[in-house]
Design a protein around this motif. Structure first.
Motif, PDB file in Angstrom:
ATOM      1  N   ILE A 114     -17.059  -1.934   3.439  1.00  0.00           N
ATOM      2  CA  ILE A 114     -16.276  -1.908   2.039  1.00  0.00           C
ATOM      3  C   ILE A 114     -16.779  -0.919   1.120  1.00  0.00           C
ATOM      4  O   ILE A 114     -15.763  -0.736  -0.012  1.00  0.00           O
ATOM      5  N   TYR A 115     -17.925  -0.306   1.235  1.00  0.00           N
ATOM      6  CA  TYR A 115     -18.236   0.619   0.282  1.00  0.00           C
ATOM      7  C   TYR A 115     -17.969   1.964   0.859  1.00  0.00           C
ATOM      8  O   TYR A 115     -18.487   3.014   0.277  1.00  0.00           O
ATOM      9  N   THR A 116     -17.273   2.271   1.866  1.00  0.00           N
ATOM     10  CA  THR A 116     -16.848   3.417   2.276  1.00  0.00           C
ATOM     11  C   THR A 116     -15.778   4.096   1.597  1.00  0.00           C
ATOM     12  O   THR A 116     -14.491   3.572   1.351  1.00  0.00           O
ATOM     13  N   ASN A 117     -15.736   5.439   1.162  1.00  0.00           N
ATOM     14  CA  ASN A 117     -14.652   6.122   0.602  1.00  0.00           C
ATOM     15  C   ASN A 117     -13.817   6.448   1.497  1.00  0.00           C
ATOM     16  O   ASN A 117     -14.109   6.891   2.431  1.00  0.00           O
ATOM     17  N   ILE A 118     -12.311   5.931   1.139  1.00  0.00           N
ATOM     18  CA  ILE A 118     -11.251   6.197   2.066  1.00  0.00           C
ATOM     19  C   ILE A 118     -10.553   7.618   1.977  1.00  0.00           C
ATOM     20  O   ILE A 118      -9.506   7.712   2.672  1.00  0.00           O
ATOM     21  N   GLY A 119     -11.127   8.238   0.962  1.00  0.00           N
ATOM     22  CA  GLY A 119     -10.617   9.766   0.943  1.00  0.00           C
ATOM     23  C   GLY A 119      -9.056   9.709  -0.112  1.00  0.00           C
ATOM     24  O   GLY A 119      -8.883   8.822  -0.430  1.00  0.00           O
ATOM     25  N   ASP A 120      -8.631  10.807  -0.173  1.00  0.00           N
ATOM     26  CA  ASP A 120      -7.553  11.120  -1.257  1.00  0.00           C
ATOM     27  C   ASP A 120      -5.976  10.415  -0.741  1.00  0.00           C
ATOM     28  O   ASP A 120      -5.908  10.670   0.583  1.00  0.00           O
ATOM     29  N   SER A 121      -5.631   9.301  -1.337  1.00  0.00           N
ATOM     30  CA  SER A 121      -4.571   8.534  -0.975  1.00  0.00           C
ATOM     31  C   SER A 121      -4.911   7.594   0.253  1.00  0.00           C
ATOM     32  O   SER A 121      -4.012   7.402   1.167  1.00  0.00           O
ATOM     33  N   GLY A 122      -6.027   7.681   0.651  1.00  0.00           N
ATOM     34  CA  GLY A 122      -6.701   6.792   1.824  1.00  0.00           C
ATOM     35  C   GLY A 122      -6.277   7.603   3.035  1.00  0.00           C
ATOM     36  O   GLY A 122      -6.157   6.941   4.094  1.00  0.00           O
ATOM     37  N   ASN A 123      -6.561   9.000   3.194  1.00  0.00           N
ATOM     38  CA  ASN A 123      -6.106   9.558   4.323  1.00  0.00           C
ATOM     39  C   ASN A 123      -7.117   9.779   5.337  1.00  0.00           C
ATOM     40  O   ASN A 123      -6.653  10.126   6.497  1.00  0.00           O
ATOM     41  N   LYS A 124      -8.264   9.054   4.918  1.00  0.00           N
ATOM     42  CA  LYS A 124      -9.080   8.791   6.287  1.00  0.00           C
ATOM     43  C   LYS A 124      -8.543   7.674   7.165  1.00  0.00           C
ATOM     44  O   LYS A 124      -9.473   7.412   8.185  1.00  0.00           O
ATOM     45  N   LEU A 125      -7.767   6.854   6.983  1.00  0.00           N
ATOM     46  CA  LEU A 125      -7.227   5.674   7.545  1.00  0.00           C
ATOM     47  C   LEU A 125      -5.790   6.042   8.133  1.00  0.00           C
ATOM     48  O   LEU A 125      -5.131   6.772   7.658  1.00  0.00           O
ATOM     49  N   SER A 126      -5.470   4.999   9.253  1.00  0.00           N
ATOM     50  CA  SER A 126      -4.205   5.276   9.818  1.00  0.00           C
ATOM     51  C   SER A 126      -3.109   4.555   8.867  1.00  0.00           C
ATOM     52  O   SER A 126      -3.410   3.735   7.771  1.00  0.00           O
ATOM     53  N   GLY A 127      -1.851   4.851   9.113  1.00  0.00           N
ATOM     54  CA  GLY A 127      -0.794   4.170   8.308  1.00  0.00           C
ATOM     55  C   GLY A 127      -0.880   2.441   8.165  1.00  0.00           C
ATOM     56  O   GLY A 127      -0.754   2.095   7.234  1.00  0.00           O
ATOM     57  N   GLY A 128      -1.106   1.783   9.585  1.00  0.00           N
ATOM     58  CA  GLY A 128      -1.220   0.473   9.501  1.00  0.00           C
ATOM     59  C   GLY A 128      -2.375  -0.012   8.701  1.00  0.00           C
ATOM     60  O   GLY A 128      -2.393  -1.052   8.249  1.00  0.00           O
ATOM     61  N   GLN A 129      -3.413   0.717   9.052  1.00  0.00           N
ATOM     62  CA  GLN A 129      -4.870   0.360   7.964  1.00  0.00           C
ATOM     63  C   GLN A 129      -4.585   0.256   6.788  1.00  0.00           C
ATOM     64  O   GLN A 129      -4.784  -0.543   5.950  1.00  0.00           O
ATOM     65  N   LYS A 130      -3.992   1.427   6.211  1.00  0.00           N
ATOM     66  CA  LYS A 130      -3.578   1.612   4.707  1.00  0.00           C
ATOM     67  C   LYS A 130      -2.735   0.335   4.187  1.00  0.00           C
ATOM     68  O   LYS A 130      -3.149  -0.188   3.414  1.00  0.00           O
ATOM     69  N   GLN A 131      -1.825   0.132   5.089  1.00  0.00           N
ATOM     70  CA  GLN A 131      -0.773  -0.980   4.719  1.00  0.00           C
ATOM     71  C   GLN A 131      -1.568  -2.376   4.591  1.00  0.00           C
ATOM     72  O   GLN A 131      -1.397  -2.996   3.592  1.00  0.00           O
ATOM     73  N   ARG A 132      -2.428  -2.506   5.449  1.00  0.00           N
ATOM     74  CA  ARG A 132      -3.297  -3.809   5.454  1.00  0.00           C
ATOM     75  C   ARG A 132      -4.148  -3.932   4.174  1.00  0.00           C
ATOM     76  O   ARG A 132      -4.365  -5.090   3.709  1.00  0.00           O
ATOM     77  N   LEU A 133      -5.003  -2.912   4.133  1.00  0.00           N
ATOM     78  CA  LEU A 133      -5.686  -2.767   2.712  1.00  0.00           C
ATOM     79  C   LEU A 133      -4.731  -3.146   1.311  1.00  0.00           C
ATOM     80  O   LEU A 133      -5.285  -3.787   0.498  1.00  0.00           O
ATOM     81  N   SER A 134      -3.411  -2.564   1.399  1.00  0.00           N
ATOM     82  CA  SER A 134      -2.752  -2.946   0.212  1.00  0.00           C
ATOM     83  C   SER A 134      -2.159  -4.627   0.323  1.00  0.00           C
ATOM     84  O   SER A 134      -2.054  -4.737  -0.679  1.00  0.00           O
ATOM     85  N   ILE A 135      -2.013  -4.907   1.424  1.00  0.00           N
ATOM     86  CA  ILE A 135      -1.665  -6.269   1.684  1.00  0.00           C
ATOM     87  C   ILE A 135      -3.270  -7.417   1.004  1.00  0.00           C
ATOM     88  O   ILE A 135      -2.986  -8.269   0.138  1.00  0.00           O
TER      89      ILE A 135
END
Length: 608
Positions: A496-517
């Motif tokens: 949980i202490y990993t930096n996910i990059g600008d706008s979360g660009n290190k993650l896929s679309g589904g991963q980003k959406q699940r973080l939003s949830i």
């Protein structure tokens, strides 16, 4: 100066530094004058012009101060030279001159030292105030403004104001005092010669003001152009995939080059006009000094009404006026540019926020009965989006809004959260109009998951804990589990202490959406608003996200705006919208049985 007067309120917390700066500038101006006057006794010793006075003069009052100083100086030179020699006397004079120049530069440093805290303090506070205002202003404000222009105002415009603050104190205190003290000393030495200075100052001031008349207008244009090319940069970085995918690099390069060329031309005009001030004032000064040399030389050689040592010191004083005169002309340009920047900064700071707490706003910390939307009409500029729309959302129920793009679904979500205010009709929560509720308490009741997963360049924990900043690691992990995100977060290098990059660009679309949830889950609000939360996902990601959404919506009041109708079949009520109005409403089975608009939408998606 009107805009600067408004900016000066930011200087109040630092007024002690302004006072210290003014005091130091007074001493600087005094010692700058005395350091030139102190040349007279040294030159008198060198030329041997001192009148032989062996008895100390008697002070006869302020009216006779000048002859008393001259007589005492001649008495000191005569007695010291006769007892200790000319070399010792000259040495004393040199020490006096060095001491005065040292004091002048010491107070100059102190003045700059104190003004630094004032300038940087104003810079910090203006930027903080602008950022706070930008965050507070409604979303509608930024649909009309270029982001780059707002960034330019917070960065370069505020920096221009910071530099101008130094210019104002120079313009008002330091340089005028230097000129006043110098003129007083010159008048004491020779009233006749000093009349030339009084001719020089207004003529110079008039010419300099003529040069700088159009500076503010050109500064405005330059700052607007800077805002434009910053917008191009911001758009380019945001849309780099599209630019490369459509081979549009040349088009965007041309837009940027055209803008920087316009900025280049404007900057050249501004700087050339600004740079003209210094040589113009110096040239005018040299003309006056040439006249002084001619007339002063006549007084020394022909009239014998002025000593050579006094005349040389007088010329030094006359030249000493040129430096502050040049500084005043430069400072006046700085103020003009700063005034243009202050106008642009204040246009944001003084922007009225239409979506703000009323005077007697109600703080509501719980949701007990229902959300009631009554007879809403709403339009963006000329486009009418909602027409006489009404809807009840009871507590604990899931209401889905479906319909074609532009039918007004997302607008309802924007109105419930007060991103926009209703124009006609009302929205109430438990009988309280949301316009009469504190904004923080209203939004505290709601969780929001949008189609675009808005994440920030920070750790997973920081992004998830936005709505609950003091959340523990365990609480964050529990929210991630509910959102079906815990598994992939565990596999990240630092969890949980990993930096996910600008706008979360290190993650896929589904991963980003699940973080939003997960972020909405951790906030744990009684009302959940889901604005097309799965429309941008592939089938596998959609299933994971849909499961996460179902977990999150248990025992909650939910407003679901859906593009994929398969995701809302279990909703308590489905509202079908068409051109801002309700076309039909009911459960999934009821609407399918009616064979109306909803069934057509389902059939179209099934066919797809």
């Amino acid at each position: 100066m009107n805009y600067f007067k408004k900016i000066f309120r930011f200087a109040r917390p630092y007024k002690k530094y302004a006072v210290f700066n003014i005091i130091c500038n007074i001493f600087y101006a005094l010692f700058a004058t005395l350091s030139m006057v102190s040349l007279i006794p040294m030159l008198t010793v060198l030329f041997g012009d001192a009148e032989n006075i062996t008895t100390p003069p008697v002070y006869e009052g302020l009216a006779h101060l000048k002859p008393y100083i001259e007589d005492y100086l001649n008495y000191y030179i005569t007695t010291t030279r006769s007892t200790k020699g000319a070399e010792y006397t000259l040495g004393v004079m040199v020490v006096v001159i060095i001491s005065l120049f040292l004091l002048k530069n010491f107070f100059n440093y102190l003045a700059m030292f104190f003004i630094t805290f004032l300038r940087n303090g104003v810079l910090k506070d203006v930027r903080n105030a602008m950022y706070k205002k930008v965050v507070e202003l409604p979303i509608a404000y930024f649909s009309e403004k270029r982001k780059g222009d707002v960034i330019a105002r917070i960065s370069s415009d505020v920096l221009e104001i910071q530099h101008s603050f130094l210019s104002i104190l120079e313009l008002v205190v330091r340089e005028p005092l230097t000129i006043i003290f110098t003129i007083v000393a010159m008048f004491a030495l020779s009233p006749k010669l000093t009349l030339f200075v009084f001719i020089f100052i207004p003529v110079s001031g008039f010419i300099i003001s003529m040069i700088g008349k159009r500076l503010k207008k050109q500064s405005d244009k330059a700052q607007l152009e800077q805002g434009y090319f910053l917008s191009v940069i911001e758009e380019t970085l945001g849309g780099l995939k599209v630019i490369k995918g459509f081979n549009s690099e040349n088009y965007f390069n041309k837009r940027f080059r055209d803008s920087t060329k316009r900025f280049y031309n404007l900057s050249n005009k501004i700087l050339n006009r600004q740079n003209l001030a210094s040589p113009a004032s110096e040239f005018l000064g040299i003309i006056v000094i040439a006249i002084l040399l001619w007339y002063g030389g006549h007084m020394v050689l022909i009239e014998n009404s002025l000593s050579g040592a006094t005349f040389i010191a007088y010329m030094g004083l006359a030249y000493n006026i040129l430096t502050p005169a040049k500084s005043i002309s430069k400072a006046s340009y700085g103020v003009k540019k700063g005034n243009a920047a202050a106008e642009r900064v204040l246009s944001i700071l003084e922007e009225k926020n239409p979506i703000a707490d009323t005077e007697n706003a109600v703080r509501k910390n719980s949701f007990d009965k229902e959300i009631n939307i009554q007879n809403i009409n709403f339009q963006y500029e000329e486009e009418k989006v909602l027409k006489n729309f009404s809807l009840r959302i009871p507590k604990g129920k899931t209401i889905a809004l479906v319909g074609q793009s532009g039918s007004g679904k997302s607008t309802i979500a924007n109105l419930i959260t007060r991103f926009y205010d209703v124009q006609q009709g009302s929205i109430s929560i438990d009988g309280t109009d949301i316009r009469n509720m504190e904004l923080q308490s209203l939004r505290g009741l709601m969780g929001l998951v949008t189609q675009d997963s808005i994440l920030f360049n920070d750790t997973v924990k920081t992004n998830v804990a936005l709505g609950k900043e003091d959340a523990s690691d365990q609480e964050v992990e529990e929210a991630l589990k509910v959102a079906n995100a815990y598994e992939f977060v565990q596999q990240l290098p630092n969890g949980i202490y990993t930096n996910i990059g600008d706008s979360g660009n290190k993650l896929s679309g589904g991963q980003k959406q699940r973080l939003s949830i997960a972020r909405a889950v951790l906030k744990n609000p009684p009302i959940m608003i889901l604005d097309e939360a799965t429309s941008a996902l592939d089938t596998e990601s959609e299933k994971l996200v849909q499961n996460a959404l179902e977990n999150m919506m248990k025992n909650r009041t939910s407003l679901v705006i859906a593009h994929r109708l398969s995701t809302i079949q279990n909703a308590d009520l489905i509202v079908v919208m068409q051109k801002g109005e309700i076309a039909e409403q009911g459960t999934h089975d009821e609407l399918m049985a009616r064979n109306g608009t909803y069934k057509k939408l389902v059939d179209m998606q099934s066919f797809d």
